[in-house]
Enzyme design. Structure first.
Site, PDB file in Angstrom:
ATOM      1  N   ASP A 166       6.944   0.484  20.603  1.00  0.00           N
ATOM      2  CA  ASP A 166       6.622   1.786  19.909  1.00  0.00           C
ATOM      3  C   ASP A 166       7.190   3.498  20.465  1.00  0.00           C
ATOM      4  O   ASP A 166       7.148   4.286  19.733  1.00  0.00           O
ATOM      5  CB  ASP A 166       4.989   2.243  19.417  1.00  0.00           C
ATOM      6  CG  ASP A 166       4.273   2.093  20.674  1.00  0.00           C
ATOM      7  OD1 ASP A 166       4.550   2.531  21.441  1.00  0.00           O
ATOM      8  OD2 ASP A 166       2.751   2.634  20.320  1.00  0.00           O
ATOM      9  N   THR A 209      -3.594   5.123   4.781  1.00  0.00           N
ATOM     10  CA  THR A 209      -2.422   4.699   3.695  1.00  0.00           C
ATOM     11  C   THR A 209      -1.465   6.365   3.982  1.00  0.00           C
ATOM     12  O   THR A 209      -0.631   5.929   4.801  1.00  0.00           O
ATOM     13  CB  THR A 209      -1.762   4.115   2.161  1.00  0.00           C
ATOM     14  OG1 THR A 209      -3.079   2.786   2.311  1.00  0.00           O
ATOM     15  CG2 THR A 209      -0.909   3.231   2.511  1.00  0.00           C
ATOM     16  N   GLU A 269       1.370   6.090   6.869  1.00  0.00           N
ATOM     17  CA  GLU A 269       2.578   6.680   5.714  1.00  0.00           C
ATOM     18  C   GLU A 269       3.618   8.254   7.084  1.00  0.00           C
ATOM     19  O   GLU A 269       4.769   8.597   7.555  1.00  0.00           O
ATOM     20  CB  GLU A 269       3.096   6.633   4.726  1.00  0.00           C
ATOM     21  CG  GLU A 269       2.880   4.963   4.196  1.00  0.00           C
ATOM     22  CD  GLU A 269       3.300   4.015   5.171  1.00  0.00           C
ATOM     23  OE1 GLU A 269       4.210   4.245   5.154  1.00  0.00           O
ATOM     24  OE2 GLU A 269       2.401   2.887   4.285  1.00  0.00           O
ATOM     25  N   LEU A 316       0.978  -1.527   0.210  1.00  0.00           N
ATOM     26  CA  LEU A 316       0.148  -0.090  -0.062  1.00  0.00           C
ATOM     27  C   LEU A 316       0.523   1.390  -0.181  1.00  0.00           C
ATOM     28  O   LEU A 316       0.789   2.802  -0.508  1.00  0.00           O
ATOM     29  CB  LEU A 316      -1.223   0.194   1.449  1.00  0.00           C
ATOM     30  CG  LEU A 316      -1.978  -1.259   1.296  1.00  0.00           C
ATOM     31  CD1 LEU A 316      -2.808  -0.880   2.692  1.00  0.00           C
ATOM     32  CD2 LEU A 316      -2.838  -0.667   0.303  1.00  0.00           C
TER      33      LEU A 316
HETATM   34  N1  ARG Z   1       3.147  -0.215   4.477  1.00  0.00           N
HETATM   35  C1  ARG Z   1       1.221  -0.043   4.931  1.00  0.00           C
HETATM   36  C2  ARG Z   1       1.323  -1.619   3.752  1.00  0.00           C
HETATM   37  O1  ARG Z   1       2.208  -1.358   2.715  1.00  0.00           O
HETATM   38  C3  ARG Z   1       0.717   0.187   5.297  1.00  0.00           C
HETATM   39  C4  ARG Z   1      -1.008   0.247   5.528  1.00  0.00           C
HETATM   40  C5  ARG Z   1      -1.520   1.198   6.406  1.00  0.00           C
HETATM   41  N2  ARG Z   1      -2.972   0.850   6.670  1.00  0.00           N
HETATM   42  C6  ARG Z   1      -4.055   1.099   5.889  1.00  0.00           C
HETATM   43  N3  ARG Z   1      -5.175   0.514   6.700  1.00  0.00           N
HETATM   44  N4  ARG Z   1      -4.146   1.896   4.637  1.00  0.00           N
HETATM   45  O2  ARG Z   1       1.386  -2.806   4.247  1.00  0.00           O
HETATM   46 ZN    ZN Z   2       3.803   1.427   8.625  1.00  0.00          ZN
END
Ligand code: ARG
Ligand code: ZN
Ligand code: CA
Length: 254
Positions: free
Chosen positions: A186, A160, A164, A123
């Site tokens: 964290d 997302t 990020e 994502l």
């Molecule tokens: N870095 C994560 C991935 O690509 C992003 C997750 C984002 N979550 C969301 N519900 N948009 O898996």
């Molecule tokens: Zn992340």
């Protein structure tokens, strides 16, 4: 840092197909979500469980598409770049013209957001503070970007980019990045210790690592739940964002 910090954003759309060339409307839908989520103006913050309502926090950060490019010329804050590449990986090729992408604008003046087709279900990904300026920013796959156009459920809530940009402002994953373990941290005191990532839309409470009765804060933006199931940062997370905005990311605060 006092008051509200307004961060100029440049969105670099790198496209191999017409659908990847996301519309201005899809881009502004994403900026709108960021301005809700980081100001605690998102309507779904009302769904935060009662036990955590007092620590849900407004980060006092806002975002706007840049109005001047690096040479001082008027811009809409969007670049559009055709690419011969079908998709991109986490190797940062999208961040370089020579890699089939688009070069970053100066990281001390802009938040760079690249939107492209990411490979194999990814994502998005982010660079933490302290890295190279040429690769600073976040990358979001077009189908997880904004709330309209090519954005696709369950990642069509713009979260997302919220997640990020949380990393870009030095936030870690809420489960501590220790797999399913109970020792990862964290470095935020008001988020519960949590085993591994949560996905989908769990029911409250969901416990791990002896964190009963309230359990995991799976509705935090820094978990891996669906867009519709994440809707808060905590006061402790905002303190971490404050610290980085007063230090490594201070140039952006104008
Ligand atoms: N870095 C994560 C991935 O690509 C992003 C997750 C984002 N979550 C969301 N519900 N948009 O898996
Ligand atoms: Zn992340
Ligand atoms: Ca953990």
């Amino acid at each position: 840092r006092r008051g509200v910090t307004d961060i100029p954003v440049v969105v670099h759309v790198v496209h191999n197909t017409p659908e990847q060339d996301v519309s201005d409307a899809q881009i502004t839908s994403q900026i709108d979500v960021l301005n809700q989520d980081f100001r605690m103006k998102n309507p779904d913050v009302a769904l935060v469980p009662a036990v955590w309502q007092s620590i849900a926090a407004d980060s006092r950060i806002e975002f706007h598409l840049a109005t001047r490019d690096p040479l001082g010329r008027p811009t809409n804050g969007i670049t559009r770049t055709p690419t011969p590449l079908r998709d991109f990986d986490t190797d940062d090729a999208v961040k370089f013209s020579l890699g089939g992408g688009q070069d970053a604008w100066p990281a001390d003046s802009y938040l760079n957001i690249w939107v492209c087709q990411l490979r194999s279900g990814l994502l998005g990904y982010a660079q933490f503070p302290g890295g190279a300026a040429a690769t600073d920013g976040v990358v979001i796959t077009h189908s997880g970007f904004g709330t309209t156009g090519t954005a696709a459920a369950p990642f069509n809530g713009g979260r997302t980019a919220t997640h990020e940009i949380g990393h870009w402002l030095n936030l870690r994953h809420i489960w501590g990045d220790d797999g399913e373990g109970c020792t990862g941290d964290d470095f935020v005191a008001d988020t519960p210790n949590q085993g591994g990532p949560n996905t989908g839309a769990p029911g409250f409470p969901k416990t791990s690592c002896g964190n009963a009765p309230n359990g995991d804060m799976f509705m935090n933006y820094m978990d891996y739940t669906d867009d519709a199931a994440m809707f808060m940062f905590t006061a402790g997370q905002v303190a971490r964002m404050d610290a980085i905005l007063d230090n490594a990311r201070a140039p952006l605060t104008g």
